[in-house]
Write a protein that holds these residues in place. Structure first.
Motif, PDB file in Angstrom:
ATOM      1  N   THR A 195       0.823  -1.214   0.000  1.00 47.05           N
ATOM      2  CA  THR A 195       0.000   0.000   0.000  1.00 47.05           C
ATOM      3  C   THR A 195       0.862   1.272   0.000  1.00 47.05           C
ATOM      4  N   LYS A 196       0.170   2.383  -0.160  1.00 45.44           N
ATOM      5  CA  LYS A 196       0.768   3.729  -0.138  1.00 45.44           C
ATOM      6  C   LYS A 196       1.794   3.905  -1.247  1.00 45.44           C
ATOM      7  N   SER A 197       1.481   3.351  -2.407  1.00 48.99           N
ATOM      8  CA  SER A 197       2.427   3.424  -3.528  1.00 48.99           C
ATOM      9  C   SER A 197       2.546   4.852  -4.065  1.00 48.99           C
ATOM     10  N   ASP A 198       1.686   5.748  -3.558  1.00 53.63           N
ATOM     11  CA  ASP A 198       1.824   7.157  -3.966  1.00 53.63           C
ATOM     12  C   ASP A 198       3.003   7.822  -3.260  1.00 53.63           C
ATOM     13  N   LEU A 199       3.433   7.236  -2.150  1.00 50.48           N
ATOM     14  CA  LEU A 199       4.573   7.816  -1.422  1.00 50.48           C
ATOM     15  C   LEU A 199       5.877   7.413  -2.109  1.00 50.48           C
ATOM     16  N   GLU A 200       6.924   8.088  -1.746  1.00 53.23           N
ATOM     17  CA  GLU A 200       8.211   7.803  -2.379  1.00 53.23           C
ATOM     18  C   GLU A 200       8.758   6.458  -1.886  1.00 53.23           C
ATOM     19  N   PHE A 201       9.184   5.631  -2.815  1.00 52.88           N
ATOM     20  CA  PHE A 201       9.838   4.377  -2.412  1.00 52.88           C
ATOM     21  C   PHE A 201      10.745   3.928  -3.540  1.00 52.88           C
ATOM     22  N   ASN A 202      11.685   3.073  -3.209  1.00 53.23           N
ATOM     23  CA  ASN A 202      12.653   2.611  -4.211  1.00 53.23           C
ATOM     24  C   ASN A 202      12.142   1.321  -4.857  1.00 53.23           C
ATOM     25  N   ARG A 203      11.554   1.488  -6.015  1.00 53.03           N
ATOM     26  CA  ARG A 203      10.886   0.364  -6.669  1.00 53.03           C
ATOM     27  C   ARG A 203      11.861  -0.773  -7.000  1.00 53.03           C
ATOM     28  N   THR A 204      13.048  -0.417  -7.445  1.00 52.19           N
ATOM     29  CA  THR A 204      14.029  -1.452  -7.808  1.00 52.19           C
ATOM     30  C   THR A 204      14.393  -2.281  -6.588  1.00 52.19           C
TER      31      THR A 204
ATOM     32  N   LEU B 279      -7.986   0.511   3.058  1.00 49.87           N
ATOM     33  CA  LEU B 279      -8.089  -0.335   1.869  1.00 49.87           C
ATOM     34  C   LEU B 279      -9.378  -1.166   1.887  1.00 49.87           C
ATOM     35  N   ILE B 280      -9.655  -1.770   3.041  1.00 48.89           N
ATOM     36  CA  ILE B 280     -10.851  -2.607   3.162  1.00 48.89           C
ATOM     37  C   ILE B 280     -12.107  -1.774   2.931  1.00 48.89           C
ATOM     38  N   ASN B 281     -12.131  -0.596   3.520  1.00 52.15           N
ATOM     39  CA  ASN B 281     -13.305   0.255   3.327  1.00 52.15           C
ATOM     40  C   ASN B 281     -13.481   0.634   1.865  1.00 52.15           C
ATOM     41  N   ALA B 282     -12.382   0.911   1.211  1.00 49.06           N
ATOM     42  CA  ALA B 282     -12.458   1.259  -0.209  1.00 49.06           C
ATOM     43  C   ALA B 282     -12.944   0.057  -1.023  1.00 49.06           C
ATOM     44  N   LEU B 283     -12.453  -1.137  -0.690  1.00 43.37           N
ATOM     45  CA  LEU B 283     -12.839  -2.345  -1.425  1.00 43.37           C
ATOM     46  C   LEU B 283     -14.309  -2.695  -1.216  1.00 43.37           C
ATOM     47  N   CYS B 284     -14.825  -2.379  -0.027  1.00 46.32           N
ATOM     48  CA  CYS B 284     -16.195  -2.760   0.299  1.00 46.32           C
ATOM     49  C   CYS B 284     -17.215  -1.723  -0.152  1.00 46.32           C
ATOM     50  N   ARG B 285     -16.733  -0.603  -0.639  1.00 46.26           N
ATOM     51  CA  ARG B 285     -17.698   0.415  -1.060  1.00 46.26           C
ATOM     52  C   ARG B 285     -18.511  -0.082  -2.232  1.00 46.26           C
ATOM     53  N   LYS B 286     -19.807   0.226  -2.174  1.00 40.34           N
ATOM     54  CA  LYS B 286     -20.720  -0.205  -3.239  1.00 40.34           C
ATOM     55  C   LYS B 286     -20.204   0.235  -4.597  1.00 40.34           C
ATOM     56  N   ASP B 287     -19.669   1.453  -4.627  1.00 42.47           N
ATOM     57  CA  ASP B 287     -19.314   2.029  -5.927  1.00 42.47           C
ATOM     58  C   ASP B 287     -17.827   1.901  -6.245  1.00 42.47           C
ATOM     59  N   VAL B 288     -17.181   0.889  -5.629  1.00 40.69           N
ATOM     60  CA  VAL B 288     -15.733   0.791  -5.851  1.00 40.69           C
ATOM     61  C   VAL B 288     -15.365   0.652  -7.331  1.00 40.69           C
TER      62      VAL B 288
ATOM     63  N   VAL C  41       1.393  -9.968  -6.765  1.00 42.34           N
ATOM     64  CA  VAL C  41       1.770  -8.788  -5.990  1.00 42.34           C
ATOM     65  C   VAL C  41       0.978  -7.597  -6.525  1.00 42.34           C
ATOM     66  N   TYR C  42       0.339  -6.861  -5.641  1.00 42.30           N
ATOM     67  CA  TYR C  42      -0.417  -5.670  -6.030  1.00 42.30           C
ATOM     68  C   TYR C  42       0.167  -4.450  -5.349  1.00 42.30           C
ATOM     69  N   TYR C  43       0.365  -3.394  -6.103  1.00 45.91           N
ATOM     70  CA  TYR C  43       0.752  -2.111  -5.536  1.00 45.91           C
ATOM     71  C   TYR C  43      -0.522  -1.279  -5.491  1.00 45.91           C
ATOM     72  N   THR C  44      -0.879  -0.767  -4.316  1.00 46.05           N
ATOM     73  CA  THR C  44      -2.107   0.027  -4.247  1.00 46.05           C
ATOM     74  C   THR C  44      -1.843   1.396  -3.633  1.00 46.05           C
ATOM     75  N   SER C  45      -2.714   2.318  -4.004  1.00 47.83           N
ATOM     76  CA  SER C  45      -2.726   3.628  -3.372  1.00 47.83           C
ATOM     77  C   SER C  45      -4.175   4.057  -3.286  1.00 47.83           C
ATOM     78  N   ILE C  46      -4.497   4.641  -2.180  1.00 49.86           N
ATOM     79  CA  ILE C  46      -5.861   5.097  -1.983  1.00 49.86           C
ATOM     80  C   ILE C  46      -6.161   6.277  -2.919  1.00 49.86           C
ATOM     81  N   HIS C  47      -5.119   6.869  -3.454  1.00 45.59           N
ATOM     82  CA  HIS C  47      -5.303   7.996  -4.371  1.00 45.59           C
ATOM     83  C   HIS C  47      -5.361   7.547  -5.828  1.00 45.59           C
ATOM     84  N   ASP C  48      -5.279   6.241  -6.047  1.00 45.52           N
ATOM     85  CA  ASP C  48      -5.320   5.725  -7.412  1.00 45.52           C
ATOM     86  C   ASP C  48      -6.388   4.628  -7.470  1.00 45.52           C
ATOM     87  N   SER C  49      -7.604   5.035  -7.900  1.00 50.15           N
ATOM     88  CA  SER C  49      -8.725   4.097  -7.813  1.00 50.15           C
ATOM     89  C   SER C  49      -8.516   2.865  -8.695  1.00 50.15           C
TER      90      SER C  49
END
Ligand code: GTP
Ligand code: ZN
Length: 352
Positions: free
Chosen positions: A148-157, A209-218, A172-180
């Motif tokens: 999670t929080k893939s919007d923050l800075e991290f060293n992908r390599t 993340l769970i709240n976002a996944l469970c939203r009716k309109d996800v 493997v999933y990279y997620t960000s709450i700012h990237d629907s």
């Protein structure tokens, strides 16, 4: 009326129920576990249940029902009941009970996929992933890594290098709450009737993340607000919920240390992706510790295996041995006590 197939009820479970002496009573799935009470979702609605005496005595606590279990219960009224039987468990997520060396604790039962949530800021840790994955293999639960929080800075390599030996068959999933789109991709991986468990330490963004996944309109939202779900999951109880559009989600309280309860040291070779060296060691039963002609040690010396991965292998191997030995010891002790009881019984019957 609840349609229990949305909660994961299957033909196989129905056949298993038919074997129970309580087969004519209603069944349901445990959605919340309190200390001695269980919330059970059944066709007729929610029931708050307790265990009958025969479910409690003479059983190991790890055999007590847990969240995700399918049970047969005797309704007392429209809201309460007594649990009479538990259907055979499959795909159970266990952990080592803290403070013990050989006791297993059930986190959830009948689990298809386990989402291991780590955040990319400072929580990412390949060693902890290996530990979870080893545990899941034993019960054939599919591990899914969620970063999670893939919007923050991290060293992908760096992250990808650390994951190289893990990612073979593991998604493997990279997620960000700012990237629907990243949330929708994860949502699409959870199918109808499938039970998924979320684990992760506190603060990794699991509730968000769970709240976002469970939203009716996800599937429709363009912007998922960051404020959803903050500070909601503070209790330690586990919850099973139905997701809009299919799938059953079980949340677990933040788990920091995860002791393995694995009996199969060989599956470690697969977790660490040593399988490419299979059959290449001089000794067939090589444990890759200090044996001559060990292909793993040679690969390590050539720099083909990351020393961190190898160190983790040694550590987990030791834990698996420790657990296996403690369980065997306990079993032996149990047997000798049973023998003693038999002896006493025999002797006392002589004098009757
Ligand atoms: N930048 C960024 N921050 C996030 C993201 N997801 C969650 N957060 C933030 O991370 C913090 C922790 O999120 P929670 O969802 O409460 O974390 P949790 O894992 O559920 O933690 P507990 O509630 O303690 O179990 C909050 O301040 C969130 O707003 C994300 O994708 N990106
Ligand atoms: Zn070897």
């Amino acid at each position: 009326m609840n349609n229990l197939s949305y909660y994961g009820w299957t033909e196989t479970l129905l056949r298993q129920k038919a074997k129970s002496i309580f087969k004519d009573l209603p069944h349901g799935r445990i959605s919340v576990t309190h200390k001695t009470r269980y919330e059970v979702v059944a066709e007729e609605g929610y029931f708050s249940c307790e265990l009958t005496g025969n479910m409690l005595y003479g059983r190991d606590p790890s055999e007590y029902p847990s969240t995700g279990d399918w049970v047969i219960f005797q309704p007392i009224d429209t809201e309460e009941g007594l649990i009479m039987d538990v259907l055979p468990r499959q795909k159970t997520l266990f952990r080592l009970k803290s403070g013990t060396i050989s006791e297993r604790q059930v986190i959830a039962a009948h689990v298809d996929k386990a989402f291991i949530v780590q955040s990319l800021d400072d929580n990412f840790n390949a060693r902890r992933l290996e530990r979870f994955i080893l545990q899941l293999r034993e019960e054939e639960i599919l591990p899914v890594v969620v970063l999670t929080k893939s919007d923050l800075e991290f060293n992908r390599t760096e992250v990808e290098t650390a994951l190289r030996h893990i990612t073979g068959e593991i998604p493997v999933y990279y997620t960000s709450i700012h990237d629907s789109d990243s949330i929708v991709a994860l949502r699409e991986f959870i199918q109808s009737g499938e039970t998924v468990v979320f684990t992760g330490s506190s603060g990794v963004g699991k509730s968000t993340l769970i709240n976002a996944l469970c939203r009716k309109d996800v599937f429709k939202t363009a912007n998922i607000s960051t404020s959803t779900g903050k500070g909601r999951h503070t209790s330690t109880r586990r919850e099973l919920v139905i997701m809009e559009g299919g799938g059953i989600l079980i949340d677990t309280p933040g788990i920091k240390v995860f002791g393995v309860t694995n009996n199969d040291a060989d599956s470690l070779n697969d977790v660490m992706d040593f399988s490419q060296f299979e059959g290449k060691c001089r000794f067939k039963d090589c444990q890759h510790i200090h044996e001559d002609g060990c292909a793993i040690i040679e690969a390590l010396e050539r720099g083909e295996i990351d020393p961190g991965v190898y160190e983790s292998y040694l550590k987990l191997r030791k834990e698996v041995w420790h657990f296996t030995a403690s369980v065997q010891e306990k079993r032996k002790r149990g047997k000798s006590i049973a023998r003693m009881v038999e002896e006493v019984k025999k002797r006392s019957s002589k004098y009757k």
